[in-house]
Design an enzyme around this catalytic site. Structure first.
Site, PDB file in Angstrom:
ATOM      1  N   CYS A   5     -12.142  -9.208  89.798  1.00 41.47           N
ATOM      2  CA  CYS A   5     -13.342  -8.696  89.178  1.00 41.47           C
ATOM      3  C   CYS A   5     -14.062  -9.676  88.273  1.00 41.47           C
ATOM      4  CB  CYS A   5     -13.019  -7.457  88.372  1.00 41.47           C
ATOM      5  SG  CYS A   5     -11.797  -6.416  89.118  1.00 41.47           S
ATOM      6  N   GLY A  32     -18.032  -7.227  91.047  1.00 38.12           N
ATOM      7  CA  GLY A  32     -17.336  -5.951  91.166  1.00 38.12           C
ATOM      8  C   GLY A  32     -18.266  -4.805  90.867  1.00 38.12           C
ATOM      9  N   ASN A 106      -9.190 -10.608  85.847  1.00 38.71           N
ATOM     10  CA  ASN A 106      -9.704 -10.996  87.162  1.00 38.71           C
ATOM     11  C   ASN A 106      -8.597 -11.789  87.848  1.00 38.71           C
ATOM     12  OD1 ASN A 106     -12.268 -13.363  88.285  1.00 38.71           O
ATOM     13  ND2 ASN A 106     -11.127 -11.845  89.406  1.00 38.71           N
ATOM     14  N   GLY A 107      -8.059 -11.256  88.930  1.00 41.65           N
ATOM     15  CA  GLY A 107      -7.011 -11.978  89.639  1.00 41.65           C
ATOM     16  C   GLY A 107      -6.021 -11.044  90.285  1.00 41.65           C
ATOM     17  N   TYR A 245     -18.593 -18.242  98.293  1.00 41.76           N
ATOM     18  CA  TYR A 245     -19.079 -16.869  98.373  1.00 41.76           C
ATOM     19  C   TYR A 245     -19.132 -16.089  97.065  1.00 41.76           C
ATOM     20  CZ  TYR A 245     -19.085 -11.934  99.712  1.00 41.76           C
ATOM     21  OH  TYR A 245     -19.374 -10.617  99.809  1.00 41.76           O
TER      22      TYR A 245
END
Ligand code: SF4
Length: 473
Positions: A5, A32, A106-107, A245
């Site tokens: 996220c 997210g 995040n991860g 991306y």
């Protein structure tokens, strides 16, 4: 137990920290869209508000009004089906009284299940199915005396990817795993400090970029100022998909503007796979820059052949079958005026399962395109990701099952070219050993097999950040 996220943090006495965090999350919405949350500290206690939905759907003046304090962290969550539950929203708050922390993550923690069992045996309880709550409880469980040492203690046990913002009553902390898989940067505003997943969030709130948080670093921001702690780390392994991306084109990572890196990927494709064509189209938005790069290098004009509906966001209204059948037409509208009788170079960021690309090629052909030459900014993805990217199991990865000519036939293109690994590395302009490239090479930067036996390569993964054709576009 998987998360991925956007994270944000602010330390700014006398500022409306909740409002600034909201705008930071607003700028990081692309990472997210499932849920959004903010936790603040007023020095006495933590306040939290987090719900399912986009940041703009979750927060209003009333909600922000309750989030008082001098410090805040925020989180936007990505998830896939099965884990999109209200109890999994972040930031996660655990503990009691002065022993309370809020964590935004995040991860993906590879050994989360093992740690979960260990913590459960010690009497720690869990409200959610996220590895973030494992991280938070692991920090609380540390025998160390101060927060930095407790975080450091937890880091020695965690395996996997984590960029964290952590809030206590008296401090804000930014943490990046020793591989630096996910980005995290430090910025400043007039009266304080900012932590954010990407620099685009700093730009939107008028903050200055100071530097990136280093792999393995803990940054502590308190009344005493900003301090940094870092143990010896091994090799770096940033996820190269941040460049391909995930990140916004106007963000800067490792000193390289993402848009510039993507243009270089497009230029690399033009050199590796030249073709006679009339028009280049980069699939919006992630391949727009690469399309520009291909066009410049090849001399073939760029055109707007596909228009993306950018204002839909994520909705909780389920489409009925008739709408669902429209598939990619909901996202992209081709422009026959630009495409009729043209030989088209179509540039995209990646092909994962290959489920979306045939539909895109089909709608372009229906719009009158004579030839479709597909060019992809990444090498073929043949291995799954264990760092939180919801790309698929090995069985579902089209490049693990089919040869390149077979993929070309499957997607219905006239030709297909994947950027070489060397071409990709040249585009990001840093040595190869700075990156995780495991989904292309199968060479994982941490000994995944110690945690998951070989069968796990085939096991369905859920709750992860998605690459394009697993539904995020
Ligand atoms: S395996 Fe691929 S998607 Fe996953 S972290 Fe590594 S480069 Fe990124």
């Amino acid at each position: 137990m998987h998360e991925n996220c956007a994270v944000f943090g602010i330390y700014a006495p006398n500022e409306d920290v909740a409002r600034i965090t909201f705008f930071g999350l607003f700028a990081l919405q692309h990472r997210g869209q499932e849920s959004s949350g903010i936790a603040t500290s007023d020095g006495k206690k933590l306040h939290i508000y987090a719900k399912m939905g986009l940041a703009s759907q979750v927060f209003n003046e009333e909600a922000l009004g309750h989030l008082t304090g001098n410090m805040a962290i925020g989180h936007n969550r990505y998830s896939t089906r099965g884990s999109n539950r209200e109890c999994n929203v972040q930031p996660v708050v655990v503990g009691r009284n002065s022993n309370t922390i809020a964590v935004a993550h995040n991860g993906n923690i590879v050994n989360a299940e093992h740690l979960y069992e260990e913590l459960s045996e010690q009497g720690y309880t869990f409200q959610s199915s996220t590895d973030t709550e494992v991280i938070a409880n692991l920090i609380l469980a540390s025998p160390e005396k101060n927060w930095v040492d407790r975080i450091r203690h937890a880091m020695r046990r965690l395996q996997g990817a984590y960029s964290l913002t952590i809030l206590t009553k008296n401090g804000l902390y930014g943490v990046r795993d020793p591989f630096g898989v996910r980005p995290l940067c430090l910025g400043s505003i007039d009266n304080g400090w900012i932590l954010a997943s990407e620099t685009c969030a700093l730009d939107h709130i008028g903050a200055n970029f100071i530097r990136e948080i280093e792999p393995g670093e803990i940054v502590s921001i308190t009344d005493n100022g900003v301090d940094s702690y870092r143990d010896e780390v091994g090799r770096r392994a940033m996820c190269i998909f941040e460049y391909i991306y995930f990140a916004r084109p106007d963000s800067v990572i490792n000193g390289r503007l993402i848009s510039t890196a993507r243009q270089a990927m497009g230029a690399g494709l033009a050199n590796e796979y030249p073709v006679a064509a009339d028009i280049v189209v980069g699939i919006p938005d992630s391949a727009t820059s690469a399309g520009i790069g291909y066009s410049r290098e090849s001399g073939i004009p760029i055109g707007e052949g596909l228009i993306k509906n950018r204002y839909v966001g994520r909705t909780f209204i389920e489409p009925d079958q008739r709408i669902r059948d429209l598939g990619v037409k909901l996202k992209f509208n081709p422009m026959p005026y630009m495409l009729e009788d043209k030989r088209l170079v179509l540039v995209d960021d990646s092909i994962v399962r290959g489920t979306t690309t045939p539909s895109v090629v089909k709608i372009l052909r229906r719009a009158g395109t004579k030839e479709v030459h597909m060019r992809i900014c990444a090498p073929p993805i043949r291995y799954p990701c264990f760092f939180g990217v919801d790309m698929a199991t090995r069985r579902e990865l089209i490049a693990a099952q089919k040869s390149i000519p077979e993929i070309c036939e499957f997607i219905g293109a006239d030709s297909l070219g994947f950027l070489s690994l060397e071409g990709l590395i040249k585009a990001v302009a840093l040595p190869k050993d700075n990156f995780c490239l495991a989904c292309f090479t199968g060479d994982y930067p941490i000994p995944i097999q110690l945690e998951m036996d070989k069968l796990a390569l085939e096991t369905t993964q859920s709750g992860r950040q998605a690459l394009p054709d697993s539904g995020r576009r």
